[in-house]
Design an enzyme around this catalytic site. Structure first.
Site, short mmCIF file in Angstrom:
data_model
loop_
_atom_site.label_atom_id
_atom_site.label_comp_id
_atom_site.label_asym_id
_atom_site.label_seq_id
_atom_site.Cartn_x
_atom_site.Cartn_y
_atom_site.Cartn_z
N SER A 244 -2.65 4.62 14.45
CA SER A 244 -1.69 5.63 14.87
C SER A 244 -1.83 5.91 16.37
O SER A 244 -2.93 5.83 16.92
CB SER A 244 -1.97 6.90 14.08
N TYR B 93 -8.43 13.26 11.38
CA TYR B 93 -7.56 12.16 10.95
C TYR B 93 -7.56 11.06 12.02
O TYR B 93 -7.79 9.88 11.72
CB TYR B 93 -6.13 12.68 10.71
N LYS C 168 -9.05 6.98 12.14
CA LYS C 168 -8.27 5.79 12.53
C LYS C 168 -9.04 4.99 13.59
O LYS C 168 -9.13 3.76 13.50
CB LYS C 168 -6.89 6.20 13.06
P1 NAD Z 1 1.89 7.46 2.35
O1 NAD Z 1 1.02 8.59 1.97
O2 NAD Z 1 3.31 7.49 1.94
O3 NAD Z 1 1.24 6.08 1.85
C1 NAD Z 1 -0.14 5.91 1.69
C2 NAD Z 1 -0.36 5.34 0.29
O4 NAD Z 1 -1.75 5.12 0.10
C3 NAD Z 1 0.11 6.29 -0.81
O5 NAD Z 1 0.96 5.58 -1.70
C4 NAD Z 1 -1.19 6.73 -1.50
O6 NAD Z 1 -1.00 6.95 -2.88
C5 NAD Z 1 -2.10 5.55 -1.20
N1 NAD Z 1 -3.52 5.90 -1.16
C6 NAD Z 1 -4.12 6.90 -0.48
N2 NAD Z 1 -5.45 6.88 -0.68
C7 NAD Z 1 -5.71 5.82 -1.48
C8 NAD Z 1 -6.89 5.26 -2.02
N3 NAD Z 1 -8.08 5.81 -1.77
N4 NAD Z 1 -6.80 4.17 -2.81
C9 NAD Z 1 -5.58 3.61 -3.06
N5 NAD Z 1 -4.43 4.10 -2.58
C10 NAD Z 1 -4.49 5.19 -1.79
O7 NAD Z 1 1.78 7.31 3.94
P2 NAD Z 1 2.62 6.42 4.94
O8 NAD Z 1 3.40 7.32 5.80
O9 NAD Z 1 3.29 5.31 4.24
O10 NAD Z 1 1.43 5.86 5.84
C11 NAD Z 1 0.80 4.62 5.57
C12 NAD Z 1 -0.32 4.41 6.57
O11 NAD Z 1 0.20 4.49 7.89
C13 NAD Z 1 -1.43 5.46 6.47
O12 NAD Z 1 -2.66 4.81 6.68
C14 NAD Z 1 -1.12 6.39 7.63
O13 NAD Z 1 -2.28 7.02 8.12
C15 NAD Z 1 -0.55 5.42 8.65
N6 NAD Z 1 0.33 6.09 9.62
C16 NAD Z 1 1.39 6.82 9.16
C17 NAD Z 1 2.22 7.49 10.07
C18 NAD Z 1 3.36 8.34 9.59
O14 NAD Z 1 3.84 9.18 10.36
N7 NAD Z 1 3.89 8.15 8.38
C19 NAD Z 1 1.95 7.39 11.45
C20 NAD Z 1 0.87 6.62 11.87
C21 NAD Z 1 0.06 5.97 10.95
#
Ligand code: NAD
Ligand code: UDP
Length: 347
Positions: A134, A158, A162
């Protein structure tokens, strides 16, 4: 632009967190270009219904196991049977506020989960990982736009998870010349698949701007709180780099078959320009035809005034560039909300 014909090498790809927002859209694009996909997700924030819809959109099968990435046996089973050639690692927790309140949970799930995953990969000799990082790892801007050389100094747990995972992956790649790690630093992912079948479905009150605006437009929330109107931006409201989730998904596809990428690579994935809160609200009103009621509140704790990406390294190394503008982002978000007034609920 990456088109289907550019991707000739089909791979078996394990997608952790594939039932979540970005993961489900990436599964669509992986299947569209012919990769085989296996999703592992514990559904703590994901939806099995999203995977069913991915199958519907692509008319292709994908495999799914409901498991936690910290479950070593479950991972070994997947690696032994599916034998993935690459892993795209989305699984993790992402709420900044919760990470401040409960940092150990974040270190345990995000860092612990990633170590567990890398251990399983090492055992199975799976040598290619793409990781969801991120822009938050940069912290307070020393200059803008952020490029990948900008110093890192995350300001919350958080963001620190990362950065730790990035470093762990870097160390992991150094052990064996066959290993490859690609870190994608996302800016602000928004939008939905243009079918309106999959999109972002936050649990409870949305923390992020775009889903909040959409829920005001669809009547689920009464008004938008705008946090601060005295920033040094064009109209005083905060400015961010919003990237369409499909452009983001396509960046992941781009990482898989690129020989221009170093064995360890860090790439910014953003649109390369910033949009203020008021600009986004105004575009959403225009597209939806619904006035968005709003109130000004003081600045949100820890918020930065503005930041955006220099995404040129990703463009150079992967022939990737973001193609979907703010108008398209609003159109696709609005379609998703109109067709799914209760998200994936009831499925
Ligand atoms: P999201 O919460 O929709 O997706 C994450 C998925 O991981 C979920 O389906 C959840 O059920 C699963 N999960 C969480 N912990 C788990 C575990 N221990 N074992 C198995 N599954 C697990 O989030 P997203 O927005 O799709 O983000 C995906 C990735 O991108 C994350 O790592 C997030 O930190 C990163 N990210 C997201 C954003 C944003 O704004 N959405 C920005 C930067 C980085
Ligand atoms: N924002 C807002 N009201 C909200 C949510 C966010 O005014 O309900 C503002 C926030 O202050 C920031 C921008 O919208 O300037 C983007 O916030 P978001 O939480 O979506 O992204 P982040 O700040 O994590 O980059």
């Amino acid at each position: 632009m990456n088109t289907q014909k550019d991707w000739k090498i089909k791979m078996r790809v394990l997608v952790t967190g594939g039932a979540g927002y970005i993961g489900s859209h990436t599964c669509v694009e992986l299947l569209n270009v012919g990769h085989e996909v296996f999703v592992v997700d514990n559904l703590c924030n994901g939806h099995e219904a999203a995977l069913e819809r991915v199958r519907g959109i692509t008319n292709r099968e994908l495999q799914f196991t409901n498991a936690d990435i910290r479950d070593a046996n479950a991972l070994d089973n997947i690696f032994n049977t599916f034998k993935p050639e690459a892993v795209i690692h989305f699984a993790g927790l992402k709420a900044v506020g919760e990470s401040v309140a409960n940092p150990l949970k974040y270190y345990e799930v995000n860092v612990g989960g990633s170590i567990s995953l890398l251990s399983a990969m090492s055992k199975a000799e799976c040598n290619n990982i793409v990781f969801s990082s991120s822009a938050t790892v940069y912290g307070k801007p020393k200059y803008l736009p952020y490029d990948e050389e900008h110093p890192t100094n995350p300001v919350n747990p958080y963001g620190r998870t990362k950065l730790m995972i990035e470093n762990i992956i870097h160390d992991w790649t150094k052990v064996d010349l066959k290993r490859k790690g690609t870190v994608l630093r996302y800016f602000n992912p928004v939008g939905a698949h243009e079918s309106g079948q999959i999109g972002e479905e936050p649990i409870g009150i949305p923390n992020n701007l775009m889903p909040y605006i959409a829920q005001v437009a669809d009547g689920r929330r009464e008004h938008l709180n705008i946090f601060g109107n005295d920033y040094e931006t064009a109209d005083g409201t905060g400015a961010r780099d919003y990237i369409h989730v499909i452009d983001l998904a396509l960046a992941h596809i781009g990482t898989l078959n690129q020989n221009k990428l170093d064995r360890f690579e860090v790439l910014n994935i953003g649109a390369g320009k910033s949009t203020t809160v008021l600009e986004l609200v105004s575009k959403f009103e225009e597209i939806s035809g619904v006035p968005i009621k709003s109130k000004y509140l003081p600045r949100r704790d820890g918020d930065l005034a503005a930041f955006w990406a220099n995404p040129s390294k990703a463009s150079e190394k992967m022939s990737w560039k973001p193609e979907r503008n703010i108008k398209k982002i609003c159109e696709d978000t609005w379609r998703w909300h109109k067709l799914n007034s209760t998200g994936y609920e009831g499925e």
